[in-house]
Design a protein around this motif. Structure first.
Motif, PDB file in Angstrom:
ATOM      1  N   LEU B 107      -7.359  -2.519 -36.317  1.00  0.00           N
ATOM      2  CA  LEU B 107      -7.275  -2.255 -37.757  1.00  0.00           C
ATOM      3  C   LEU B 107      -6.908  -0.800 -38.000  1.00  0.00           C
ATOM      4  O   LEU B 107      -6.111  -0.488 -38.877  1.00  0.00           O
ATOM      5  CB  LEU B 107      -8.618  -2.573 -38.432  1.00  0.00           C
ATOM      6  CG  LEU B 107      -8.988  -4.043 -38.496  1.00  0.00           C
ATOM      7  CD1 LEU B 107     -10.377  -4.214 -39.091  1.00  0.00           C
ATOM      8  CD2 LEU B 107      -7.967  -4.822 -39.318  1.00  0.00           C
ATOM      9  N   ALA B 108      -7.494   0.084 -37.203  1.00  0.00           N
ATOM     10  CA  ALA B 108      -7.222   1.504 -37.371  1.00  0.00           C
ATOM     11  C   ALA B 108      -5.767   1.829 -37.026  1.00  0.00           C
ATOM     12  O   ALA B 108      -5.218   2.818 -37.500  1.00  0.00           O
ATOM     13  CB  ALA B 108      -8.169   2.337 -36.510  1.00  0.00           C
ATOM     14  N   GLU B 109      -5.151   0.988 -36.204  1.00  0.00           N
ATOM     15  CA  GLU B 109      -3.732   1.175 -35.874  1.00  0.00           C
ATOM     16  C   GLU B 109      -2.838   0.642 -36.987  1.00  0.00           C
ATOM     17  O   GLU B 109      -1.621   0.755 -36.905  1.00  0.00           O
ATOM     18  CB  GLU B 109      -3.376   0.434 -34.585  1.00  0.00           C
ATOM     19  CG  GLU B 109      -3.934   1.022 -33.321  1.00  0.00           C
ATOM     20  CD  GLU B 109      -3.125   2.210 -32.815  1.00  0.00           C
ATOM     21  OE1 GLU B 109      -2.050   2.496 -33.369  1.00  0.00           O
ATOM     22  OE2 GLU B 109      -3.591   2.844 -31.868  1.00  0.00           O
ATOM     23  N   ARG B 110      -3.432  -0.012 -37.955  1.00  0.00           N
ATOM     24  CA  ARG B 110      -2.683  -0.617 -39.057  1.00  0.00           C
ATOM     25  C   ARG B 110      -1.701  -1.675 -38.583  1.00  0.00           C
ATOM     26  O   ARG B 110      -0.536  -1.701 -38.994  1.00  0.00           O
ATOM     27  CB  ARG B 110      -1.945   0.448 -39.860  1.00  0.00           C
ATOM     28  CG  ARG B 110      -2.838   1.511 -40.498  1.00  0.00           C
ATOM     29  CD  ARG B 110      -3.792   0.938 -41.510  1.00  0.00           C
ATOM     30  NE  ARG B 110      -4.507   1.982 -42.251  1.00  0.00           N
ATOM     31  CZ  ARG B 110      -5.719   2.445 -41.909  1.00  0.00           C
ATOM     32  NH1 ARG B 110      -6.341   1.953 -40.850  1.00  0.00           N
ATOM     33  NH2 ARG B 110      -6.293   3.372 -42.639  1.00  0.00           N
TER      34      ARG B 110
END
Lengths: 339, 339
Positions: B107-110
């Motif tokens: 998720l943090a990597e989008r």
DNA sequence: GTCCCAAACTAGAGCGCTCTAGTACCGATC
DNA sequence: GATCGGTACTAGAGCGCTCTAGTTTGGGAC
């Protein structure tokens, strides 16, 4: 981020400070920011943070997908990278995705260092890569130069195998060879050295490989040998190969270790299952991973002033393997000892 | 990029155009730019390009490191993602790195979509995740809702196993159960359905699991049964479990398929090795991967106008398995047929 | 009350790309 | 010779962060 800052009533910079966990925010504000972030389900964008900062703090890893021992190594790498404040970026190698392609994507991600598990690239390519950024080759030794190496003492491992079998009274001890795989040459060398130490020992090399399939094929060659020339013990390149060998030999009605003793290499999980109980040479995945991260972190965080390429080439880290005795080896029988 | 632009005598924007492969540059300029890039050993920074563009064109994947079948799936995913113009971001699950943590980094990597291989998260969590972005669970069925599912028809697979064994004259056919693993419930259901179709069949459930170890343990239970109650055939939850079962049964002096027939599930590489020659139900990793990417790409590239969450929940994609007959199954013997 | 200093916080310029809204140019059209 | 249309190219404002160089605040110390 904007929204979180607004909600917590602070500046964007302050939000950044809180999320990076650096000093410069009061405890109260810190909690207010985290609360706001939680409410908004916000998490920092890693792409943007890596872009913004001078360091990306990422290590790239190439590995063979589905390879059991690489799995063990990855587990260790994740743990130690995290502890050292680095993130891992994985890039898988498959039959249709070459190691070179995998490395290419890691470079495009601007990883700070690269970890190659069981690399199969030629030395020249590795050297060229290592000239760009810190590289460590795990499991596979690389002649010299800038490429870091973290590996098990493969030669010593095979010496352990041979000495164990010799100690049990075996004389004809075969090597189940690994061919051109990472580490195979070293293991072959270790086998030879150990065998030549004692003039009573007879060398036999069976062509093996990395999977059960090749072990099974070697077993057929073994079974084709006459009883006089047939080895009473086998030191295998790795566990999977050893397991395939044992399977076929047992299906042919022989007993392991009654008729032939077998030693593996790696100590994969399966080797420890009671119904397999393979005597083997253990590679310590946990330590291999730890040393790999340490090597890279040392160079990147450059304790001393001299980070970069001008420095002395990194010394290879060689980890001693350990013999794990289980139920696939036994003293040579009279018949075996006689040959 | 600056340097490449200068060297090729063009603007930075033009370099971007060339590297994205979009229209707007003459053939001559294109080559000039590529040449300049080659000379400078330049490659675009993926972090920056993803940041700059509105789409990241990445799919996140969680998988168990070292898991052979996940390896096969990854290979297929790499191929099809590439063809659909997406990049894969891998996040490994290990004993010390939970699936939830793995998802968090994605998720943090989008990532635009998330692929979970053999997820073990509870349905509620999956639903929550799927509300944020397109998610597909591979191998493990999820009741309903927004979570996409791509899987093999597990129930049909076990029906194939049972029918094959029944066709060979077996009556007492045991299920080597997979417990709470992804897909196990479905396979259990398929077994029951098939067994109840014929009143002559007798159900026996042996507790198994996902590895050879559990198969081996089940074999000991099996061997403990008296000859009258002992099944003459076994339909296993998966290949590894089946292989462990066969190993132990053979070590006890019984013959496979002479004394007991065994059918696996998955068709992992090992099952096809001549010395294993396991009859099994094949899961098509190639197609599973292809359908997974297609499902996600369809939603993300939104052929129609209505992309986003308001749409109808994606229909699960269920792929038919296929029976692969090898040498671990044979007609029931008189002794076996009698029981 | 004044001075000083550390701690807490903010403004704003990057990071290396993408992408919109342009400009420049060239040949064809009337 | 003015107009058009299309291709080739450029300027420059973001994207969501980091991080340097500030500014503000709140206590002591005297």
């Amino acid at each position: 981020m904007e929204h979180v800052a607004a909600r917590a009533g602070v500046s964007r910079a302050l939000v950044s400070i809180v999320f990076r966990g650096v000093a410069g925010a009061s405890e109260a504000t810190r909690e207010r920011v985290l609360a706001a972030a939680r409410e908004l389900d916000y998490r920092p964008d890693t792409r943007a943070s890596r872009l913004g900062s001078s360091r990306t703090r990422t290590l790239g890893v190439t590995f063979s997908v589905g390879h059991a021992f690489h799995g063990d190594l990855l587990e260790s790498l994740y743990t130690h990278a995290d502890a050292a404040g680095y993130e891992l970026v994985l890039s898988g190698v498959t039959p249709s995705r070459s190691e070179a392609a995998a490395v290419e994507t890691l470079l495009a991600e601007r990883c700070e260092g690269i970890i190659l598990l069981g690399s199969s690239q030629d030395t020249a390519r590795l050297e060229r890569l290592a000239a760009r950024l810190p590289v460590v080759s795990v499991l596979r030794p690389v002649a010299r130069g800038e490429v870091g190496v973290v590996r098990t003492d493969d030669a010593a491992g095979l010496r352990l195998s041979v000495e164990h079998l010799h100690g049990l009274g075996h004389r004809r001890i075969a090597l189940l060879d690994g061919g051109r795989t990472a580490g195979a040459a070293e293991r072959r060398r270790g086998y030879r050295t150990a065998m030549r130490r004692s003039p009573t020992l007879t060398e036999v090399v069976l062509t093996g490989g990395v999977t059960e399939l090749e072990g099974a094929e070697a077993a057929r060659t073994f079974l084709g040998l006459g009883p006089r020339e047939r080895p009473t013990a086998v030191a295998a390149f790795n566990d999977r190969c050893a397991i395939g060998f044992v399977d076929v030999v047992r299906q042919a009605g022989l007993h392991v270790p009654g008729d032939v003793s077998v030693v593996g290499f790696d100590d994969i999980t399966e080797a420890g299952y009671p119904h397999v109980a393979l005597t083997t040479v253990r590679q310590d995945a946990e330590r291999l991973g730890a040393e790999t991260v340490r090597t890279l972190a040392d160079r990147l965080d450059g304790g001393s002033s001299d980070r970069g390429s001008g420095t002395t080439p990194p010394a290879p880290v060689v980890i001693e393997p350990e013999l794990v005795v289980r139920a696939s080896t036994a003293p040579a029988t009279r018949h075996g000892a006689r040959s």
